[in-house]
Design a protein around this motif. Structure first.
Motif, PDB file in Angstrom:
ATOM      1  N   THR A 129      47.518 -16.562  34.658  1.00  0.00           N
ATOM      2  CA  THR A 129      47.767 -15.703  35.814  1.00  0.00           C
ATOM      3  C   THR A 129      46.989 -16.250  37.004  1.00  0.00           C
ATOM      4  N   CYS A 168      46.205 -15.954  41.221  1.00  0.00           N
ATOM      5  CA  CYS A 168      46.225 -15.129  42.422  1.00  0.00           C
ATOM      6  C   CYS A 168      46.091 -16.055  43.626  1.00  0.00           C
ATOM      7  N   GLN A 225      53.154 -19.666  33.578  1.00  0.00           N
ATOM      8  CA  GLN A 225      52.307 -19.219  34.679  1.00  0.00           C
ATOM      9  C   GLN A 225      52.908 -17.974  35.340  1.00  0.00           C
ATOM     10  N   ARG A 226      52.011 -17.101  35.774  1.00  0.00           N
ATOM     11  CA  ARG A 226      52.408 -15.906  36.527  1.00  0.00           C
ATOM     12  C   ARG A 226      51.641 -15.928  37.853  1.00  0.00           C
ATOM     13  N   TRP A 227      52.342 -16.141  38.951  1.00  0.00           N
ATOM     14  CA  TRP A 227      51.724 -16.281  40.268  1.00  0.00           C
ATOM     15  C   TRP A 227      51.880 -14.996  41.066  1.00  0.00           C
ATOM     16  N   PHE A 228      50.747 -14.403  41.457  1.00  0.00           N
ATOM     17  CA  PHE A 228      50.748 -13.293  42.395  1.00  0.00           C
ATOM     18  C   PHE A 228      50.496 -13.865  43.784  1.00  0.00           C
ATOM     19  N   VAL A 243      43.030 -12.368  35.771  1.00  0.00           N
ATOM     20  CA  VAL A 243      43.405 -13.529  36.586  1.00  0.00           C
ATOM     21  C   VAL A 243      42.561 -14.730  36.168  1.00  0.00           C
ATOM     22  N   SER A 271      37.073 -15.474  36.893  1.00  0.00           N
ATOM     23  CA  SER A 271      38.167 -16.321  37.374  1.00  0.00           C
ATOM     24  C   SER A 271      37.646 -17.651  37.895  1.00  0.00           C
TER      25      SER A 271
END
Length: 292
Positions: free
Chosen positions: A48, A50, A71-74, A120, A149
């Motif tokens: 994750t 950020c 992947q997880r993109w904020f 994150v 993080s």
């Protein structure tokens, strides 16, 4: 010639600088970052991320395809126009072909807390750090430390500009521009060229191991459009800080732009990238700073 020009963070400006940003970012920092991420995979195997002040997503486009795994993109920005269709502009696959998920979020990133970063693995930003205050950098470092993080902050200005050929007024505009970068803006005293030094100290106070690497723009004949627009913004900011330069700015810009358009102007614009790794995942040793 309009020395003020259009807003520096318009999508057109962000698109114009994206290639130079990509060439400049310090790939050598990705080695220790990958090593760290490999030791701390999330339970579902996804990383994750950020992305703070993401703009149109150039940092994500550069980085997502250089890191493996799902992947997880904020994507965080306070300008909703920049977030429109941002998922479509991001890579769909990571370096090993895994899926990349994109979640846009409109927010003021100066109000980020450790709770916002729960889960994150990586906080990242590009061309943002020098726009923060000392208190905001301290708060960011503390929030990232509390969340555990890793942090990768790219392309922070460091107050170094070299133009070739030389002009006697270069130093005057450079000094005024640096002062403008450190200006008080709405009651906020920006760090400008002092940002990397301040951030290094803040992350180290919070137990991180910090690596930094030079990441200058190196602009030549193939970058005429970017160099010309950068010159306009650079001179405009210098004149805003020191109005006494206004009288000389028109002729200075005429000389510089003519040389630029003829392909004879080269520019090195100093930036620095910073990687901060949580101390317990940075080899187990004491916190400290290293230039790779």
């Amino acid at each position: 010639m309009n020395t003020v020009g259009s807003p520096r963070y318009a999508p057109e400006w962000l698109a114009l600088r994206e290639d130079a940003d990509a060439r400049a970012r310090a790939e050598r920092l990705l080695g220790p970052l990958r090593d760290h991420l490999a030791r701390g995979s999330a339970p579902d195997g996804a990383l994750t991320v950020c992305d703070l002040g993401c703009g149109t997503g150039s940092m994500g486009r550069w980085l997502a395809a250089r890191l493996g795994g799902p992947q997880r993109w904020f994507m965080n920005d306070r300008d909703p126009a920049l977030l429109e269709d941002i998922a479509a502009r991001m890579p769909q696959r990571s370096a090993d072909g895994s899926a990349v998920e994109v979640v846009p979020q409109q927010r003021d990133i100066t109000q980020l807390t450790a709770g916002d970063l729960e889960g994150v693995g990586l906080v990242t930003a590009s061309a943002l750090l020098d726009l923060l205050t000392a208190d905001e950098v301290e708060s960011l470092a503390a929030a990232c430390a509390s969340a555990g993080s890793a942090v990768l902050l790219a392309l922070s200005v460091e107050g170094r500009v070299e133009l070739d050929p030389y002009d006697p007024l270069d130093a005057d505009f450079a000094a005024a521009f640096d002062a403008h970068q450190r200006r008080a803006d709405g009651g906020r005293r920006l760090l400008g060229p002092d940002a990397v030094e301040a951030a290094t100290a803040a992350f180290e106070r919070n137990g991180a191991r910090v690596f930094t690497e030079s990441s200058p723009w190196q602009l030549g004949p193939d970058d005429r459009a970017l160099t010309g627009q950068w010159l306009l913004g650079w001179v405009a900011a210098a004149c805003a800080q020191d109005p006494s330069l206004e009288a000389a700015s028109g002729e200075y810009l005429r000389r510089r732009i003519e040389t630029c358009e003829a392909g004879g102007l080269r520019a090195v614009v100093g930036h620095r990238d910073l990687l901060a790794l949580p101390a317990d995942a940075a080899g187990g040793g004491p916190a400290g700073t290293a230039s790779l």
